[in-house]
Design a protein around this motif. Sequence first.
Motif, PDB file in Angstrom:
ATOM      1  N   THR A   1       0.849  -1.185   0.000  1.00  0.00           N
ATOM      2  CA  THR A   1       0.000   0.000   0.000  1.00  0.00           C
ATOM      3  C   THR A   1       0.890   1.241   0.000  1.00  0.00           C
ATOM      4  O   THR A   1       2.021   1.210   0.475  1.00  0.00           O
ATOM      5  N   VAL A   2       0.346   2.315  -0.570  1.00  0.00           N
ATOM      6  CA  VAL A   2       1.021   3.614  -0.554  1.00  0.00           C
ATOM      7  C   VAL A   2      -0.024   4.673  -0.239  1.00  0.00           C
ATOM      8  O   VAL A   2      -1.202   4.510  -0.551  1.00  0.00           O
ATOM      9  N   PRO A   3       0.387   5.767   0.396  1.00  0.00           N
ATOM     10  CA  PRO A   3      -0.570   6.824   0.692  1.00  0.00           C
ATOM     11  C   PRO A   3      -1.160   7.402  -0.597  1.00  0.00           C
ATOM     12  O   PRO A   3      -0.502   7.455  -1.634  1.00  0.00           O
TER      13      PRO A   3
ATOM     14  N   ASP B   1      -8.506   9.344   1.923  1.00  0.00           N
ATOM     15  CA  ASP B   1      -8.070   8.915   3.256  1.00  0.00           C
ATOM     16  C   ASP B   1      -7.597   7.463   3.246  1.00  0.00           C
ATOM     17  O   ASP B   1      -6.886   7.027   4.151  1.00  0.00           O
ATOM     18  N   GLU B   2      -8.016   6.702   2.235  1.00  0.00           N
ATOM     19  CA  GLU B   2      -7.636   5.294   2.112  1.00  0.00           C
ATOM     20  C   GLU B   2      -6.374   5.177   1.258  1.00  0.00           C
ATOM     21  O   GLU B   2      -6.239   5.844   0.236  1.00  0.00           O
ATOM     22  N   PRO B   3      -5.430   4.336   1.661  1.00  0.00           N
ATOM     23  CA  PRO B   3      -4.220   4.146   0.842  1.00  0.00           C
ATOM     24  C   PRO B   3      -4.534   3.350  -0.426  1.00  0.00           C
ATOM     25  O   PRO B   3      -5.532   2.634  -0.507  1.00  0.00           O
ATOM     26  N   LEU B   4      -3.677   3.514  -1.429  1.00  0.00           N
ATOM     27  CA  LEU B   4      -3.781   2.702  -2.643  1.00  0.00           C
ATOM     28  C   LEU B   4      -3.209   1.325  -2.347  1.00  0.00           C
ATOM     29  O   LEU B   4      -2.184   1.192  -1.702  1.00  0.00           O
ATOM     30  N   ARG B   5      -3.881   0.284  -2.822  1.00  0.00           N
ATOM     31  CA  ARG B   5      -3.417  -1.083  -2.600  1.00  0.00           C
ATOM     32  C   ARG B   5      -2.978  -1.680  -3.929  1.00  0.00           C
ATOM     33  O   ARG B   5      -3.624  -1.496  -4.945  1.00  0.00           O
TER      34      ARG B   5
END
Length: 55
Positions: A4-6, A11-15
């Motif tokens: 994951t990355v911000p 508000d949700e990280p990229l997966r």
Amino acid sequence: MTSTVPDDDSDEPLRFEEQVTVEYGPVPSGAEEHHAWAGRYFHGAASRLPDGLDT
């Protein structure tokens, strides 16, 4: 593998999820089977091995 990355826009990280499948065994000895094998594993999108590595 999952990572994951911000995400600056949420508000949700990229997966990200990546899966690698490894197969190994002898190269077929017959010419027709060898060409089919090479076409399957060394198609046009494949990259050459770095210098110094046997093919």
